[in-house]
Scaffold this active site. Structure first.
Site, PDB file in Angstrom:
ATOM      1  N   ASP A   1       8.220  -3.713 -11.641  1.00 16.87           N
ATOM      2  CA  ASP A   1       9.649  -3.480 -11.451  1.00 16.87           C
ATOM      3  C   ASP A   1       9.895  -2.151 -10.751  1.00 16.87           C
ATOM      4  O   ASP A   1       9.016  -1.287 -10.674  1.00 16.87           O
ATOM      5  CB  ASP A   1      10.369  -3.454 -12.809  1.00 16.87           C
ATOM      6  CG  ASP A   1      10.684  -4.851 -13.320  1.00 16.87           C
ATOM      7  OD1 ASP A   1      10.576  -5.801 -12.533  1.00 16.87           O
ATOM      8  OD2 ASP A   1      11.030  -4.974 -14.499  1.00 16.87           O
TER       9      ASP A   1
ATOM     10  N   MET B   1      22.337   0.623 -18.314  1.00 12.50           N
ATOM     11  CA  MET B   1      22.843  -0.103 -17.133  1.00 12.50           C
ATOM     12  C   MET B   1      24.366  -0.113 -17.092  1.00 12.50           C
ATOM     13  O   MET B   1      24.971  -1.084 -16.649  1.00 12.50           O
ATOM     14  CB  MET B   1      22.294  -1.535 -17.109  1.00 12.50           C
ATOM     15  CG  MET B   1      20.782  -1.625 -17.107  1.00 12.50           C
ATOM     16  SD  MET B   1      20.150  -3.317 -17.166  1.00 12.50           S
ATOM     17  CE  MET B   1      20.607  -3.775 -18.846  1.00 12.50           C
TER      18      MET B   1
ATOM     19  N   LYS C   1      14.157  -5.160  -9.074  1.00 14.40           N
ATOM     20  CA  LYS C   1      15.514  -5.689  -9.223  1.00 14.40           C
ATOM     21  C   LYS C   1      16.461  -4.509  -9.042  1.00 14.40           C
ATOM     22  O   LYS C   1      16.934  -3.919 -10.001  1.00 14.40           O
ATOM     23  CB  LYS C   1      15.694  -6.324 -10.600  1.00 14.40           C
ATOM     24  CG  LYS C   1      14.985  -7.650 -10.757  1.00 14.40           C
ATOM     25  CD  LYS C   1      15.186  -8.168 -12.169  1.00 14.40           C
ATOM     26  CE  LYS C   1      14.694  -9.592 -12.302  1.00 14.40           C
ATOM     27  NZ  LYS C   1      15.496 -10.556 -11.601  1.00 14.40           N
TER      28      LYS C   1
ATOM     29  N   VAL D   1       0.833  -1.200   0.000  1.00 12.83           N
ATOM     30  CA  VAL D   1       0.000   0.000   0.000  1.00 12.83           C
ATOM     31  C   VAL D   1       0.867   1.250   0.000  1.00 12.83           C
ATOM     32  O   VAL D   1       0.629   2.205  -0.750  1.00 12.83           O
ATOM     33  CB  VAL D   1      -0.956   0.005   1.209  1.00 12.83           C
ATOM     34  CG1 VAL D   1      -1.717   1.321   1.280  1.00 12.83           C
ATOM     35  CG2 VAL D   1      -1.934  -1.155   1.114  1.00 12.83           C
TER      36      VAL D   1
ATOM     37  N   ASP E   1      10.703  -0.923 -22.334  1.00 12.63           N
ATOM     38  CA  ASP E   1      10.074  -1.925 -23.191  1.00 12.63           C
ATOM     39  C   ASP E   1      10.399  -3.314 -22.654  1.00 12.63           C
ATOM     40  O   ASP E   1      11.533  -3.569 -22.235  1.00 12.63           O
ATOM     41  CB  ASP E   1      10.593  -1.792 -24.627  1.00 12.63           C
ATOM     42  CG  ASP E   1       9.961  -2.808 -25.552  1.00 12.63           C
ATOM     43  OD1 ASP E   1       8.936  -2.479 -26.173  1.00 12.63           O
ATOM     44  OD2 ASP E   1      10.498  -3.935 -25.655  1.00 12.63           O
TER      45      ASP E   1
END
Length: 413
Positions: free
Chosen positions: A206, A343, A228, A25, A261
């Protein structure tokens, strides 16, 4: 006497808001508070990975313990996001003593304030209260959102379900949708992606998903935080795959909501294969990838006439000398076009050194775009030879996109 609530828009910029609880929540409610500029104090022994990432980035202040009355010192609003009625009641009692409005996730009737169903369209924010009925509020909210978007499906019927998703009577069961949420701005999700999100029974999200999208979910939606976080707590991909399969086989419509994407370094292919092996139908909804959106948001076109005729997108999560790396950095160094690295912040020094060692000029323009398309976007412009050191000095953090090439300065005056 009427008991209707009095609608009010709170200007929370710089004002203390206390959130008690660090679970699903709170994960849904905190992004809207941060978007409003609130000074958020989060009180909870444990946090979801998504909330922990916001705390680590300095977006909010986390006190890792249970609530005490002094936590409300200086607060303008408190949101109780715990499922323990006794604990929630104790917080709201303290709030009442101090005349601080209190939102309670566990019991709307015991709250002194309600969170409405919200939709945002540019500078316009619409908040709907359904007289205590969240489903009614969501239905009206969705209708208003459709009107604001002024979008009609190709067949002329607004909001007509896509046959590929197996919708029956507005509800989808026993299937999965892999939905790209875009680079960070909640308005950059596709219309189809947002529609499927509003129909979901379960959302597996994610860390890079725009938090405001989670704030618009139905109250009864199960939110699974599959963050992650780089170099932090994470769920194994196999566990995420199993969650998708198990929930779908139990009859739920599951939306796997992923930043950017699903198929651009998003491991969407692995999730589709896992679902296919279990006989679970999957719909894939492409998303706006940060590899193009982040440079664009920083005023950098990935291609430009007379400057770059191609662009290459690579993952930098492995160092160039890593045995598992599949990237031919030596070949990339010989290209004349644009290189976009996702990344790659941790390995940026090694990446730039490798590119220079294989012939790319250290004077090649380079840029780093952190948290692109969001209100906290930062842009660093440098050169290939200096960008790693400059990013370290600027304390840039993931998510960040690195752009290398002459396009970095193509639109400069």
């Amino acid at each position: 006497m009427s008991s209707n609530p009095y609608p009010l828009g709170l200007r929370l910029h710089g004002r203390r808001v206390v959130v008690v609880g660090g679970g699903a929540v709170a994960t849904r409610r905190v992004p809207a508070l941060l978007d409003a500029g609130a000074d958020v104090l989060l009180v909870a022994p444990e946090l979801t990975p998504a909330l922990r990432a916001r705390a680590d980035a300095g977006r909010l202040h986390w006190v890792p313990r249970r609530f005490v009355p002094e936590d409300l010192d200086g607060a303008w609003l408190v949101q109780v996001a715990v499922d323990d009625p006794m604990a929630a009641a104790s917080v709201s009692a303290v709030a009442a003593e101090r005349r601080i409005f209190c939102v309670r996730a566990d019991d709307r009737t015991a709250a002194t304030a309600w969170t409405p169903a919200v939709t945002r369209h540019g500078p316009v924010t619409v908040a709907v209260l359904g007289g205590g009925d969240p489903r009614r509020a969501m239905t009206v909210r969705d209708a208003i959102r459709d009107l604001l978007a002024v979008r009609v499906a190709p067949d002329g019927i607004a909001g007509r379900p896509d046959a590929s998703t197996g919708t029956t009577g507005g509800r989808q069961t026993g299937r999965v949708a892999l939905v790209g949420a875009g680079p960070g701005d909640p308005e950059l999700i596709t219309v189809k992606g947002w529609r499927l999100l509003t129909e979901a029974d379960v959302v597996v999200a994610d860390r890079l998903v725009p938090g405001l999208l989670l704030d618009e979910l139905r109250p009864d939606v199960e939110l699974v935080d599959a963050s992650k976080i780089p170099y932090g707590p994470s769920r194994a991909q196999e566990e995420i795959n199993q969650i998708l399969v198990d929930r779908a086989l139990a009859g739920a419509f599951v939306v796997r909501l992923k930043g950017g994407d699903p198929y651009v370094f998003g491991r969407g292919g692995e999730e589709l294969l896992a679902c296919a092996a279990a006989g679970v139908p999957v719909t894939v909804v492409p998303g706006v990838t940060s590899s193009i959106a982040a440079p664009a948001a920083a005023g950098i076109p990935v291609t430009h006439r007379g400057v770059a005729h191609e662009f290459t997108v690579v993952s930098g999560h492995l160092a160039p000398d890593a045995a598992a790396s599949l990237v031919r950095w030596d070949a990339l160094a010989g290209l004349h076009g644009t290189l976009v690295i996702l990344m790659g912040l941790k390995n940026l020094a090694a990446i730039t050194a490798t590119l220079i060692a294989h012939g790319r000029s250290p004077q090649t323009p380079a840029a780093v775009v952190q948290e692109a398309t969001t209100g906290t976007q930062r842009v660093l412009r440098s050169t290939l030879g200096e960008v790693a050191a400059d990013a370290l000095t600027a304390d840039l953090r993931p998510p960040a996109v690195v752009v290398v090439g002459d396009v970095v300065g193509a639109l400069d005056g």
